[in-house]
Design a protein around this motif. Structure first.
Motif, PDB file in Angstrom:
ATOM      1  N   GLU A 115       0.814  -1.225   0.000  1.00 44.17           N
ATOM      2  CA  GLU A 115       0.000   0.000   0.000  1.00 44.17           C
ATOM      3  C   GLU A 115       0.843   1.269   0.000  1.00 44.17           C
ATOM      4  OE1 GLU A 115      -2.331  -0.644   3.463  1.00 44.17           O
ATOM      5  OE2 GLU A 115      -3.731  -2.045   2.478  1.00 44.17           O
ATOM      6  N   ALA A 116       2.172   1.138   0.037  1.00 42.34           N
ATOM      7  CA  ALA A 116       3.051   2.322   0.060  1.00 42.34           C
ATOM      8  C   ALA A 116       2.879   3.141  -1.217  1.00 42.34           C
ATOM      9  CB  ALA A 116       4.503   1.890   0.225  1.00 42.34           C
ATOM     10  N   ASP A 117       2.998   4.442  -1.076  1.00 38.21           N
ATOM     11  CA  ASP A 117       2.835   5.341  -2.228  1.00 38.21           C
ATOM     12  C   ASP A 117       3.967   5.182  -3.234  1.00 38.21           C
ATOM     13  OD1 ASP A 117       0.523   6.388  -1.152  1.00 38.21           O
ATOM     14  OD2 ASP A 117       1.570   7.975  -0.051  1.00 38.21           O
ATOM     15  N   ASP A 181       2.528  -6.789  -4.943  1.00 37.51           N
ATOM     16  CA  ASP A 181       1.293  -6.057  -5.175  1.00 37.51           C
ATOM     17  C   ASP A 181       0.161  -6.775  -4.435  1.00 37.51           C
ATOM     18  OD1 ASP A 181       0.816  -8.337  -6.677  1.00 37.51           O
ATOM     19  OD2 ASP A 181       1.147  -7.351  -8.597  1.00 37.51           O
ATOM     20  N   GLN A 182      -1.075  -6.446  -4.790  1.00 34.96           N
ATOM     21  CA  GLN A 182      -2.210  -7.075  -4.116  1.00 34.96           C
ATOM     22  C   GLN A 182      -2.207  -8.594  -4.307  1.00 34.96           C
ATOM     23  OE1 GLN A 182      -4.301  -5.688  -2.103  1.00 34.96           O
ATOM     24  NE2 GLN A 182      -3.765  -3.530  -2.411  1.00 34.96           N
ATOM     25  N   GLY A 183      -1.699  -9.030  -5.450  1.00 34.11           N
ATOM     26  CA  GLY A 183      -1.607 -10.466  -5.692  1.00 34.11           C
ATOM     27  C   GLY A 183      -0.673 -11.160  -4.708  1.00 34.11           C
ATOM     28  N   THR A 184       0.332 -10.445  -4.245  1.00 36.91           N
ATOM     29  CA  THR A 184       1.290 -11.005  -3.278  1.00 36.91           C
ATOM     30  C   THR A 184       0.593 -11.327  -1.962  1.00 36.91           C
ATOM     31  OG1 THR A 184       3.066  -9.696  -4.281  1.00 36.91           O
ATOM     32  CG2 THR A 184       3.479 -10.639  -2.091  1.00 36.91           C
ATOM     33  N   THR A 185      -0.150 -10.354  -1.437  1.00 34.86           N
ATOM     34  CA  THR A 185      -0.838 -10.592  -0.164  1.00 34.86           C
ATOM     35  C   THR A 185      -1.969 -11.610  -0.332  1.00 34.86           C
ATOM     36  OG1 THR A 185      -2.151  -8.594  -0.592  1.00 34.86           O
ATOM     37  CG2 THR A 185      -0.250  -8.368   0.866  1.00 34.86           C
TER      38      THR A 185
END
Length: 208
Positions: A115-117, A181-185
């Motif tokens: 979620e880091a910018d 990315d979101q897929g990682t989590t």
């Protein structure tokens, strides 16, 4: 002399089995009775004239006691093996749960990086550290496969192991290269679910 030799071996086995569990003491009592019958058979053979019929009767009684002792021993061994299998199931279930909970923790550490910018130096550094933890999870799952051979008797568990190790390696690489990315989590969540599901399945087999 054959009967004397058999009796001596029976006495030796009986002495070795003394002082054990209630089941072992039951076996000892049968061996004691067998030894007594063997002793009476030997005495009958030494008498003049030889009391052959009495000796045969005592030999038969001794044989029956030895056979019953063998049945008891086999039953006890089967029970011991089942208790060992049960202990292994509980140990394996706890191991799955421990690794699954570690995966939940690693995912919670990964989420802020996703979620880091921006991918800053700090984010890259933390991602590499988490990558090593993720790699440890995959290795821990592989080690379980090596330690608990009964996993090989569970085809579904084997498939889950393969998937967990593959996804864990991929996730570790994403973290190492800071391309998470979101897929990682999502992958990490799947690993945790798989591990905890196997733990629950084994716990259910063990009655909780």
């Amino acid at each position: 002399t054959t009967m004397i030799s058999i009796r001596n071996r029976t006495l030796s086995v009986t002495e070795d089995a003394r002082g054990g569990s209630d089941e072992e003491r039951g076996i000892v009592r049968r061996l004691d009775r067998a030894s007594d019958s063997q002793g009476m058979a030997v005495s009958s053979l030494r008498r003049i004239p030889v009391e052959g019929e009495t000796a045969r009767d005592q030999e038969q009684l001794a044989l029956e006691q030895l056979q019953e002792a063998l049945v008891d021993l086999q039953r006890q061994q089967e029970q011991a093996e089942e208790e060992m299998a049960e202990a292994n199931r509980r140990s394996l279930a706890q191991s799955y749960r421990d690794i699954g909970e570690k995966q939940v923790l690693v995912r919670s550490q990964t989420k802020p990086l996703v979620e880091a910018d921006a991918i800053t130096r700090r984010v890259r550094h933390e991602a590499r550290q988490i990558s090593r933890q993720q790699m440890d999870i995959g290795e821990s799952v592989q080690n379980l496969r090596d330690e608990f051979k009964e996993i090989d008797e569970r085809p579904v568990f084997m498939l889950i192991h393969e998937r967990v190790m593959e996804v864990s390696a991929q996730t570790s690489e994403e973290l190492s290269s800071a391309t998470m990315d979101q897929g990682t989590t999502s992958s990490q969540a799947r690993i945790a679910r798989d591990l905890l599901s196997m733990a629950e399945a084994l716990e259910d087999e063990s009655g909780g």
